[in-house]
Design a protein around this motif. Structure first.
Motif, short mmCIF file in Angstrom:
data_model
loop_
_atom_site.label_atom_id
_atom_site.label_comp_id
_atom_site.label_asym_id
_atom_site.label_seq_id
_atom_site.Cartn_x
_atom_site.Cartn_y
_atom_site.Cartn_z
N LYS A 157 -2.78 19.87 46.29
CA LYS A 157 -2.17 20.22 47.58
C LYS A 157 -1.74 19.00 48.37
O LYS A 157 -0.88 19.08 49.22
CB LYS A 157 -3.14 21.07 48.39
N ASP A 158 -2.38 17.85 48.10
CA ASP A 158 -2.05 16.64 48.84
C ASP A 158 -2.49 15.43 48.03
O ASP A 158 -3.02 15.56 46.92
CB ASP A 158 -2.72 16.65 50.22
N SER A 159 -2.29 14.24 48.58
CA SER A 159 -2.64 13.02 47.84
C SER A 159 -4.14 12.90 47.64
O SER A 159 -4.59 12.31 46.65
CB SER A 159 -2.09 11.78 48.55
N ASP A 160 -4.94 13.47 48.54
CA ASP A 160 -6.40 13.44 48.35
C ASP A 160 -6.79 14.24 47.10
O ASP A 160 -7.67 13.83 46.34
CB ASP A 160 -7.13 14.00 49.57
N SER A 161 -6.13 15.37 46.87
CA SER A 161 -6.39 16.17 45.67
C SER A 161 -6.05 15.37 44.41
O SER A 161 -6.77 15.42 43.42
CB SER A 161 -5.56 17.45 45.67
N LEU A 162 -4.96 14.63 44.47
CA LEU A 162 -4.58 13.80 43.34
C LEU A 162 -5.59 12.68 43.12
O LEU A 162 -6.00 12.42 41.99
CB LEU A 162 -3.18 13.21 43.56
N ASP A 163 -6.02 12.04 44.19
CA ASP A 163 -7.03 10.99 44.08
C ASP A 163 -8.32 11.53 43.46
O ASP A 163 -8.92 10.88 42.60
CB ASP A 163 -7.35 10.37 45.46
N ASP A 164 -8.72 12.72 43.88
CA ASP A 164 -9.92 13.34 43.31
C ASP A 164 -9.75 13.58 41.82
O ASP A 164 -10.67 13.32 41.03
CB ASP A 164 -10.25 14.66 44.02
N LEU A 165 -8.60 14.10 41.42
CA LEU A 165 -8.34 14.36 40.01
C LEU A 165 -8.39 13.08 39.20
O LEU A 165 -9.01 13.02 38.13
CB LEU A 165 -6.98 15.05 39.83
N HIS A 218 -9.95 10.27 39.99
CA HIS A 218 -11.34 9.78 40.00
C HIS A 218 -12.19 10.56 39.00
O HIS A 218 -12.94 9.99 38.22
CB HIS A 218 -11.92 9.89 41.41
N ASP A 219 -12.06 11.90 39.00
CA ASP A 219 -12.82 12.74 38.08
C ASP A 219 -12.47 12.43 36.63
O ASP A 219 -13.35 12.38 35.77
CB ASP A 219 -12.60 14.22 38.38
N THR A 220 -11.18 12.24 36.36
CA THR A 220 -10.74 11.94 35.00
C THR A 220 -11.27 10.61 34.53
O THR A 220 -11.72 10.47 33.38
CB THR A 220 -9.19 11.96 34.92
N ARG A 221 -11.27 9.61 35.40
CA ARG A 221 -11.82 8.29 35.05
C ARG A 221 -13.29 8.39 34.72
O ARG A 221 -13.77 7.77 33.77
CB ARG A 221 -11.61 7.30 36.18
N GLU A 222 -14.03 9.18 35.49
CA GLU A 222 -15.47 9.34 35.24
C GLU A 222 -15.68 10.01 33.87
O GLU A 222 -16.59 9.63 33.13
CB GLU A 222 -16.12 10.15 36.34
#
Length: 81
Positions: A64-72, A74-78
């Motif tokens: 929905k926004d850049s924060d959602s992208l950042d979360d995705l 971050h989660d993928t990197r983990e």
């Protein structure tokens, strides 16, 4: 091929740049203008397609926004660590 005439005025510096480019490319100013316009249209069409693909991907991933992208990201990197 049917052709239409397009008369345009250019600022002196832009006219000089097109003229110099035409000389260096050994083309007419008209052909340089046609080539530049074709290139602009092609690049613009690519950007439109890329933006559409990006929006479709964001919709599928429920971003929905850049924060959602950042979360995705971050989660993928983990998950990859």
């Amino acid at each position: 091929m049917t052709r239409k005439i397009l008369n345009i005025s250019l600022p002196e510096d832009l006219y000089s740049a097109v003229s110099d480019l035409a000389v260096s490319e050994k083309k007419s100013k008209a052909e340089m203008a046609r080539e530049i316009i074709r290139e602009y249209i092609t690049k613009r069409e690519r950007w439109v397609m890329l933006r559409q693909w990006g929006q479709e991907t964001a919709d599928k991933l429920v971003l929905k926004d850049s924060d959602s992208l950042d979360d995705l990201i971050h989660d993928t990197r983990e998950e990859l660590s």
